[in-house]
Design a protein around this motif. Structure first.
Motif, PDB file in Angstrom:
ATOM      1  N   VAL A  27     -73.027 -89.000-107.094  1.00  0.00           N
ATOM      2  CA  VAL A  27     -72.030 -89.169-107.506  1.00  0.00           C
ATOM      3  C   VAL A  27     -71.346 -89.740-108.826  1.00  0.00           C
ATOM      4  O   VAL A  27     -72.263 -89.465-109.740  1.00  0.00           O
ATOM      5  N   ARG A  28     -70.831 -88.434-109.556  1.00  0.00           N
ATOM      6  CA  ARG A  28     -70.418 -88.354-110.707  1.00  0.00           C
ATOM      7  C   ARG A  28     -69.771 -89.926-111.810  1.00  0.00           C
ATOM      8  O   ARG A  28     -69.344 -90.627-110.253  1.00  0.00           O
ATOM      9  N   GLY A  29     -69.638 -89.418-112.761  1.00  0.00           N
ATOM     10  CA  GLY A  29     -69.435 -90.660-113.606  1.00  0.00           C
ATOM     11  C   GLY A  29     -67.571 -91.041-113.778  1.00  0.00           C
ATOM     12  O   GLY A  29     -67.677 -92.015-113.302  1.00  0.00           O
ATOM     13  N   ASN A  30     -66.489 -90.362-113.215  1.00  0.00           N
ATOM     14  CA  ASN A  30     -65.413 -90.303-112.649  1.00  0.00           C
ATOM     15  C   ASN A  30     -65.533 -91.141-111.708  1.00  0.00           C
ATOM     16  O   ASN A  30     -63.820 -91.702-111.161  1.00  0.00           O
ATOM     17  N   GLU A  84     -74.454 -79.989-124.330  1.00  0.00           N
ATOM     18  CA  GLU A  84     -74.383 -79.442-125.062  1.00  0.00           C
ATOM     19  C   GLU A  84     -75.243 -77.677-124.992  1.00  0.00           C
ATOM     20  O   GLU A  84     -74.409 -76.477-124.880  1.00  0.00           O
ATOM     21  N   LYS A  85     -76.507 -77.462-125.230  1.00  0.00           N
ATOM     22  CA  LYS A  85     -77.602 -76.594-124.725  1.00  0.00           C
ATOM     23  C   LYS A  85     -77.018 -76.109-123.944  1.00  0.00           C
ATOM     24  O   LYS A  85     -77.291 -74.496-123.465  1.00  0.00           O
ATOM     25  N   ALA A  86     -76.843 -76.785-122.832  1.00  0.00           N
ATOM     26  CA  ALA A  86     -77.235 -76.151-121.293  1.00  0.00           C
ATOM     27  C   ALA A  86     -75.832 -75.370-121.588  1.00  0.00           C
ATOM     28  O   ALA A  86     -75.844 -73.678-120.250  1.00  0.00           O
ATOM     29  N   ALA A  87     -74.174 -74.882-121.380  1.00  0.00           N
ATOM     30  CA  ALA A  87     -73.217 -74.340-121.033  1.00  0.00           C
ATOM     31  C   ALA A  87     -73.449 -72.871-121.244  1.00  0.00           C
ATOM     32  O   ALA A  87     -73.120 -72.450-121.058  1.00  0.00           O
ATOM     33  N   PRO A  88     -74.155 -72.842-122.326  1.00  0.00           N
ATOM     34  CA  PRO A  88     -73.721 -71.085-122.971  1.00  0.00           C
ATOM     35  C   PRO A  88     -75.220 -70.448-121.929  1.00  0.00           C
ATOM     36  O   PRO A  88     -74.944 -68.800-122.017  1.00  0.00           O
ATOM     37  N   TYR A  98     -68.593 -75.773-116.351  1.00  0.00           N
ATOM     38  CA  TYR A  98     -69.373 -76.282-116.598  1.00  0.00           C
ATOM     39  C   TYR A  98     -69.107 -77.563-117.186  1.00  0.00           C
ATOM     40  O   TYR A  98     -69.785 -78.601-117.324  1.00  0.00           O
ATOM     41  N   THR A  99     -68.174 -76.540-118.403  1.00  0.00           N
ATOM     42  CA  THR A  99     -67.736 -77.852-119.410  1.00  0.00           C
ATOM     43  C   THR A  99     -66.536 -78.316-118.745  1.00  0.00           C
ATOM     44  O   THR A  99     -67.052 -79.982-119.841  1.00  0.00           O
ATOM     45  N   ARG A 100     -65.766 -78.319-117.816  1.00  0.00           N
ATOM     46  CA  ARG A 100     -64.940 -79.020-117.191  1.00  0.00           C
ATOM     47  C   ARG A 100     -66.242 -80.242-115.977  1.00  0.00           C
ATOM     48  O   ARG A 100     -65.148 -81.659-115.542  1.00  0.00           O
ATOM     49  N   LEU A 101     -66.831 -80.134-116.018  1.00  0.00           N
ATOM     50  CA  LEU A 101     -67.638 -80.941-114.735  1.00  0.00           C
ATOM     51  C   LEU A 101     -67.942 -81.898-115.196  1.00  0.00           C
ATOM     52  O   LEU A 101     -68.472 -82.218-116.977  1.00  0.00           O
ATOM     53  N   LYS A 102     -67.714 -83.520-114.691  1.00  0.00           N
ATOM     54  CA  LYS A 102     -68.357 -84.277-115.244  1.00  0.00           C
ATOM     55  C   LYS A 102     -69.890 -84.613-114.480  1.00  0.00           C
ATOM     56  O   LYS A 102     -69.911 -84.669-112.975  1.00  0.00           O
ATOM     57  N   TYR A 192     -66.776 -87.572-101.174  1.00  0.00           N
ATOM     58  CA  TYR A 192     -66.303 -86.376-100.930  1.00  0.00           C
ATOM     59  C   TYR A 192     -67.114 -85.991 -99.234  1.00  0.00           C
ATOM     60  O   TYR A 192     -67.916 -86.752 -98.941  1.00  0.00           O
ATOM     61  N   THR A 193     -66.111 -85.156 -98.675  1.00  0.00           N
ATOM     62  CA  THR A 193     -67.367 -85.187 -97.343  1.00  0.00           C
ATOM     63  C   THR A 193     -67.752 -83.469 -97.096  1.00  0.00           C
ATOM     64  O   THR A 193     -68.358 -83.347 -96.583  1.00  0.00           O
ATOM     65  N   GLN A 194     -67.827 -83.021 -99.093  1.00  0.00           N
ATOM     66  CA  GLN A 194     -69.130 -81.647 -99.045  1.00  0.00           C
ATOM     67  C   GLN A 194     -69.465 -82.097-100.341  1.00  0.00           C
ATOM     68  O   GLN A 194     -68.360 -82.946-101.086  1.00  0.00           O
ATOM     69  N   PRO A 195     -70.524 -81.723-100.595  1.00  0.00           N
ATOM     70  CA  PRO A 195     -70.699 -81.587-102.447  1.00  0.00           C
ATOM     71  C   PRO A 195     -70.193 -81.256-102.850  1.00  0.00           C
ATOM     72  O   PRO A 195     -69.437 -80.161-102.443  1.00  0.00           O
ATOM     73  N   GLU A 196     -69.544 -81.931-104.060  1.00  0.00           N
ATOM     74  CA  GLU A 196     -69.032 -81.561-105.222  1.00  0.00           C
ATOM     75  C   GLU A 196     -68.670 -80.248-105.407  1.00  0.00           C
ATOM     76  O   GLU A 196     -68.397 -79.501-105.500  1.00  0.00           O
ATOM     77  N   LEU A 197     -70.521 -79.837-105.908  1.00  0.00           N
ATOM     78  CA  LEU A 197     -70.556 -78.490-106.103  1.00  0.00           C
ATOM     79  C   LEU A 197     -69.914 -77.296-104.836  1.00  0.00           C
ATOM     80  O   LEU A 197     -69.704 -75.595-105.690  1.00  0.00           O
ATOM     81  N   GLU A 198     -70.159 -77.783-103.793  1.00  0.00           N
ATOM     82  CA  GLU A 198     -69.670 -76.417-102.781  1.00  0.00           C
ATOM     83  C   GLU A 198     -68.281 -76.225-102.665  1.00  0.00           C
ATOM     84  O   GLU A 198     -67.909 -75.785-102.649  1.00  0.00           O
ATOM     85  N   LEU A 199     -67.113 -77.229-102.999  1.00  0.00           N
ATOM     86  CA  LEU A 199     -66.448 -77.924-102.809  1.00  0.00           C
ATOM     87  C   LEU A 199     -65.531 -77.045-104.529  1.00  0.00           C
ATOM     88  O   LEU A 199     -64.797 -76.405-104.200  1.00  0.00           O
TER      89      LEU A 199
END
Length: 217
Positions: A27-30, A84-88, A98-102, A192-199
């Motif tokens: 579960v993410r922050g939002n 910030e290091k991870a995105a590139p 990636y930049t949109r994910l919470k 979510y009914t499925q993992p968010e990254l799967e959706l």
């Protein structure tokens, strides 16, 4: 001789456990609600963690419960630097996603739990050949806690985009302790009914055919 009269479970109870496992979510922050987690509920989570299997019954886990906004903010700052290091690192087509994910809920979750591995100063039964079995034991405790959280309809997120040594300093952890997991825990507005990254089609679920082998690879 000790009795072998331990509890046996019904098929219906096994089905409930299967449902909890299959419906566990990160579960993410939002998704977190501004509602405190009751002390009695926290104790249920920790009790589940305490009953995890551990190599040599070593129980090498320690937990730091964090509610103070000031401490959370320091951990959040570590996340922001590492994020910030991870995105590139990711391929071009994934960078925008990636930049949109919470990816955390450090400030939003009413409870943060830092889980540490505390090495034993003495030899541990079963850990003499594979030292990492101690770390694996702590991960088992995290999984138990996560499943209990889901059974209680609590959201939980594992934040791994952190500088572990910096978090250790923030929490004044003993030098030999190793940060294994930083967890965000709280009530949520839904699952979510499925993992968010799967959706989001970040990854596809692997099939049994590609991951199960018999006798050898």
């Amino acid at each position: 001789m000790h009795s072998l009269n331990g509890k046996l479970f019904t098929a219906e109870e096994a089905t409930v456990l299967h449902d909890i496992i299959c419906n566990r979510r990160d579960v993410r922050g939002n998704r977190f609600l501004d509602r405190p987690v009751e002390d009695s509920v926290v104790q249920q989570l920790l009790d589940a963690a305490f009953h995890a299997p551990s190599v040599g019954f070593s129980q090498p886990w320690e937990f730091v419960l964090i509610k103070a906004p000031g401490i959370k903010q320091q951990v959040k700052e570590s996340f922001m630097v590492e994020n910030e290091k991870a995105a590139p690192v990711f391929e071009t087509e994934k960078q925008a996603t990636y930049t949109r994910l919470k990816l955390e809920g450090i400030m939003e979750a009413p409870l943060n739990i830092a889980v540490f591995y505390k090495p034993s100063p003495q030899p541990v039964l079963g850990q003499t050949s594979m030292d990492e079995a101690g770390l694996y034991s702590v991960v088992c405790a995290v999984q138990n806690l996560w499943l209990m959280a889901r059974a209680l309809n609590l959201g939980m997120g594992w934040v791994s985009i952190l500088d572990a040594e910096k978090v250790k300093r923030i929490l004044k952890a003993p030098e030999n302790n190793k940060l294994v997991a930083y967890l965000c825990v709280g009530y949520t507005d839904g699952f979510y009914t499925q993992p968010e990254l799967e959706l989001l089609q970040w990854e596809k679920r692997k099939t049994r055919e590609t991951t199960i082998f018999y006798e050898s690879y």
